[in-house]
Design a protein around this motif. Structure first.
Motif, PDB file in Angstrom:
ATOM      1  N   ASN A  40       0.904  -1.015  -0.111  1.00 49.89           N
ATOM      2  CA  ASN A  40       0.213   0.053   0.102  1.00 49.89           C
ATOM      3  C   ASN A  40       0.931   1.304   0.090  1.00 49.89           C
ATOM      4  O   ASN A  40       1.728   1.503   1.031  1.00 49.89           O
ATOM      5  CB  ASN A  40      -1.046  -0.126   1.261  1.00 49.89           C
ATOM      6  N   SER A  41       0.876   2.226  -0.860  1.00 51.45           N
ATOM      7  CA  SER A  41       1.807   3.129  -1.259  1.00 51.45           C
ATOM      8  C   SER A  41       1.270   4.038  -0.303  1.00 51.45           C
ATOM      9  O   SER A  41       2.280   5.133  -0.099  1.00 51.45           O
ATOM     10  CB  SER A  41       1.694   3.719  -2.769  1.00 51.45           C
ATOM     11  N   GLY A  42       0.027   4.328   0.395  1.00 53.03           N
ATOM     12  CA  GLY A  42      -0.200   5.366   1.273  1.00 53.03           C
ATOM     13  C   GLY A  42       0.583   5.400   2.593  1.00 53.03           C
ATOM     14  O   GLY A  42       0.625   6.221   3.310  1.00 53.03           O
ATOM     15  N   GLN A  43       1.441   4.185   2.826  1.00 53.07           N
ATOM     16  CA  GLN A  43       2.289   4.098   4.222  1.00 53.07           C
ATOM     17  C   GLN A  43       3.276   4.905   4.114  1.00 53.07           C
ATOM     18  O   GLN A  43       4.121   5.513   4.935  1.00 53.07           O
ATOM     19  CB  GLN A  43       2.613   2.818   4.353  1.00 53.07           C
ATOM     20  N   PHE A  44       3.812   5.497   2.904  1.00 51.58           N
ATOM     21  CA  PHE A  44       5.020   6.000   2.508  1.00 51.58           C
ATOM     22  C   PHE A  44       4.524   7.794   2.362  1.00 51.58           C
ATOM     23  O   PHE A  44       5.588   8.580   2.533  1.00 51.58           O
ATOM     24  CB  PHE A  44       5.537   5.930   1.472  1.00 51.58           C
ATOM     25  N   SER A  45       3.452   8.370   2.898  1.00 51.36           N
ATOM     26  CA  SER A  45       3.255   9.644   2.887  1.00 51.36           C
ATOM     27  C   SER A  45       4.080  10.444   3.798  1.00 51.36           C
ATOM     28  O   SER A  45       4.666  11.464   3.687  1.00 51.36           O
ATOM     29  CB  SER A  45       1.690  10.005   3.060  1.00 51.36           C
ATOM     30  N   THR A  46       4.145   9.703   5.206  1.00 51.77           N
ATOM     31  CA  THR A  46       4.834  10.545   6.145  1.00 51.77           C
ATOM     32  C   THR A  46       6.495  10.697   5.810  1.00 51.77           C
ATOM     33  O   THR A  46       7.142  11.539   5.676  1.00 51.77           O
ATOM     34  CB  THR A  46       4.689   9.654   7.455  1.00 51.77           C
ATOM     35  N   TYR A  47       7.074   9.405   5.141  1.00 53.23           N
ATOM     36  CA  TYR A  47       8.189   9.249   4.570  1.00 53.23           C
ATOM     37  C   TYR A  47       8.602  10.461   3.774  1.00 53.23           C
ATOM     38  O   TYR A  47       9.749  11.289   3.790  1.00 53.23           O
ATOM     39  CB  TYR A  47       8.536   8.014   3.925  1.00 53.23           C
ATOM     40  N   PHE A  48       7.703  10.655   2.724  1.00 54.92           N
ATOM     41  CA  PHE A  48       7.993  11.768   1.941  1.00 54.92           C
ATOM     42  C   PHE A  48       8.121  13.172   2.506  1.00 54.92           C
ATOM     43  O   PHE A  48       8.719  14.088   2.114  1.00 54.92           O
ATOM     44  CB  PHE A  48       6.928  11.572   0.837  1.00 54.92           C
ATOM     45  N   GLU A  49       6.720  13.299   3.375  1.00 53.36           N
ATOM     46  CA  GLU A  49       6.863  14.614   4.193  1.00 53.36           C
ATOM     47  C   GLU A  49       8.119  14.727   4.940  1.00 53.36           C
ATOM     48  O   GLU A  49       8.800  15.761   4.813  1.00 53.36           O
ATOM     49  CB  GLU A  49       5.664  14.569   5.031  1.00 53.36           C
ATOM     50  N   GLN A  50       8.691  13.885   5.499  1.00 51.95           N
ATOM     51  CA  GLN A  50       9.943  14.181   6.327  1.00 51.95           C
ATOM     52  C   GLN A  50      11.304  14.361   5.204  1.00 51.95           C
ATOM     53  O   GLN A  50      12.054  15.190   5.581  1.00 51.95           O
ATOM     54  CB  GLN A  50      10.196  12.774   7.020  1.00 51.95           C
ATOM     55  N   LEU A  51      11.001  13.511   4.310  1.00 57.46           N
ATOM     56  CA  LEU A  51      12.119  13.879   3.236  1.00 57.46           C
ATOM     57  C   LEU A  51      11.929  15.195   2.602  1.00 57.46           C
ATOM     58  O   LEU A  51      13.151  15.921   2.552  1.00 57.46           O
ATOM     59  CB  LEU A  51      11.894  12.908   2.151  1.00 57.46           C
ATOM     60  N   ASP A  52      10.981  16.014   2.554  1.00 53.52           N
ATOM     61  CA  ASP A  52      10.764  17.083   1.645  1.00 53.52           C
ATOM     62  C   ASP A  52      11.369  18.219   2.928  1.00 53.52           C
ATOM     63  O   ASP A  52      12.076  19.159   2.745  1.00 53.52           O
ATOM     64  CB  ASP A  52       9.577  17.666   1.497  1.00 53.52           C
ATOM     65  N   ARG A  53      10.924  18.101   4.357  1.00 54.90           N
ATOM     66  CA  ARG A  53      11.453  18.907   5.151  1.00 54.90           C
ATOM     67  C   ARG A  53      12.813  18.746   5.632  1.00 54.90           C
ATOM     68  O   ARG A  53      13.532  19.893   5.821  1.00 54.90           O
ATOM     69  CB  ARG A  53      10.708  18.442   6.652  1.00 54.90           C
ATOM     70  N   ILE A  54      13.294  17.535   5.368  1.00 55.26           N
ATOM     71  CA  ILE A  54      14.809  17.472   5.614  1.00 55.26           C
ATOM     72  C   ILE A  54      15.776  18.303   4.470  1.00 55.26           C
ATOM     73  O   ILE A  54      16.690  18.835   4.631  1.00 55.26           O
ATOM     74  CB  ILE A  54      15.292  16.126   5.582  1.00 55.26           C
ATOM     75  N   LYS A  55      15.094  18.164   3.301  1.00 56.71           N
ATOM     76  CA  LYS A  55      15.620  18.811   1.985  1.00 56.71           C
ATOM     77  C   LYS A  55      15.523  20.339   1.994  1.00 56.71           C
ATOM     78  O   LYS A  55      16.572  21.087   1.916  1.00 56.71           O
ATOM     79  CB  LYS A  55      14.944  18.493   0.868  1.00 56.71           C
ATOM     80  N   GLU A  56      14.455  20.796   2.825  1.00 53.22           N
ATOM     81  CA  GLU A  56      14.510  22.334   3.027  1.00 53.22           C
ATOM     82  C   GLU A  56      15.385  22.571   4.156  1.00 53.22           C
ATOM     83  O   GLU A  56      16.073  23.877   3.986  1.00 53.22           O
ATOM     84  CB  GLU A  56      12.960  22.505   3.785  1.00 53.22           C
ATOM     85  N   GLU A  57      15.657  21.940   5.383  1.00 54.09           N
ATOM     86  CA  GLU A  57      16.587  22.317   6.284  1.00 54.09           C
ATOM     87  C   GLU A  57      17.888  22.382   5.828  1.00 54.09           C
ATOM     88  O   GLU A  57      18.538  23.190   5.977  1.00 54.09           O
ATOM     89  CB  GLU A  57      16.297  21.339   7.431  1.00 54.09           C
ATOM     90  N   ILE A  58      18.266  21.418   4.852  1.00 54.02           N
ATOM     91  CA  ILE A  58      19.549  21.191   4.164  1.00 54.02           C
ATOM     92  C   ILE A  58      19.858  22.722   3.449  1.00 54.02           C
ATOM     93  O   ILE A  58      20.982  23.114   3.371  1.00 54.02           O
ATOM     94  CB  ILE A  58      19.542  19.919   3.599  1.00 54.02           C
ATOM     95  N   GLU A  59      18.953  23.059   2.606  1.00 58.59           N
ATOM     96  CA  GLU A  59      19.016  24.164   1.888  1.00 58.59           C
ATOM     97  C   GLU A  59      19.083  25.375   2.673  1.00 58.59           C
ATOM     98  O   GLU A  59      19.779  26.291   2.293  1.00 58.59           O
ATOM     99  CB  GLU A  59      17.500  24.117   1.065  1.00 58.59           C
ATOM    100  N   ILE A  60      18.419  25.457   3.800  1.00 57.23           N
ATOM    101  CA  ILE A  60      18.476  26.603   4.838  1.00 57.23           C
ATOM    102  C   ILE A  60      19.961  26.621   5.382  1.00 57.23           C
ATOM    103  O   ILE A  60      20.442  27.670   5.293  1.00 57.23           O
ATOM    104  CB  ILE A  60      17.604  26.593   5.946  1.00 57.23           C
TER     105      ILE A  60
END
Length: 76
Positions: A40-60
């Motif tokens: 079920n691909s729905g279980q990865f929604s949190t993973y993708f949200e965290q990945l996006d947040r980490i990318k933003e923090e690295i960019e900052i």
């Protein structure tokens, strides 16, 4: 939505054997329909949200200027 191991590997950007290993370890939930393993691909929604947040923090962090050195005089 349920996806096969191959489709999940493409979505996550991982090799198929790594996804299969994570399924066998129980780190990715799956069902077996008698023919193939479905995930079920729905279980990865949190993973993708965290990945996006980490990318933003690295960019900052990358855009933060390095502070000037404090000129410390040796008093010896």
């Amino acid at each position: 939505m349920y996806k096969t191991i191959e489709e999940t590997a493409i979505e996550l950007g991982m090799p198929e054997d790594q996804v299969l290993r994570l399924v066998y370890e129980g780190r990715i939930r799956s069902v077996y329909d008698g023919d193939q393993i479905l995930i079920n691909s729905g279980q990865f929604s949190t993973y993708f949200e965290q990945l996006d947040r980490i990318k933003e923090e690295i960019e900052i962090w990358r855009n933060t200027p390095i502070p000037e050195d404090i000129d410390v005089k040796d008093e010896d």
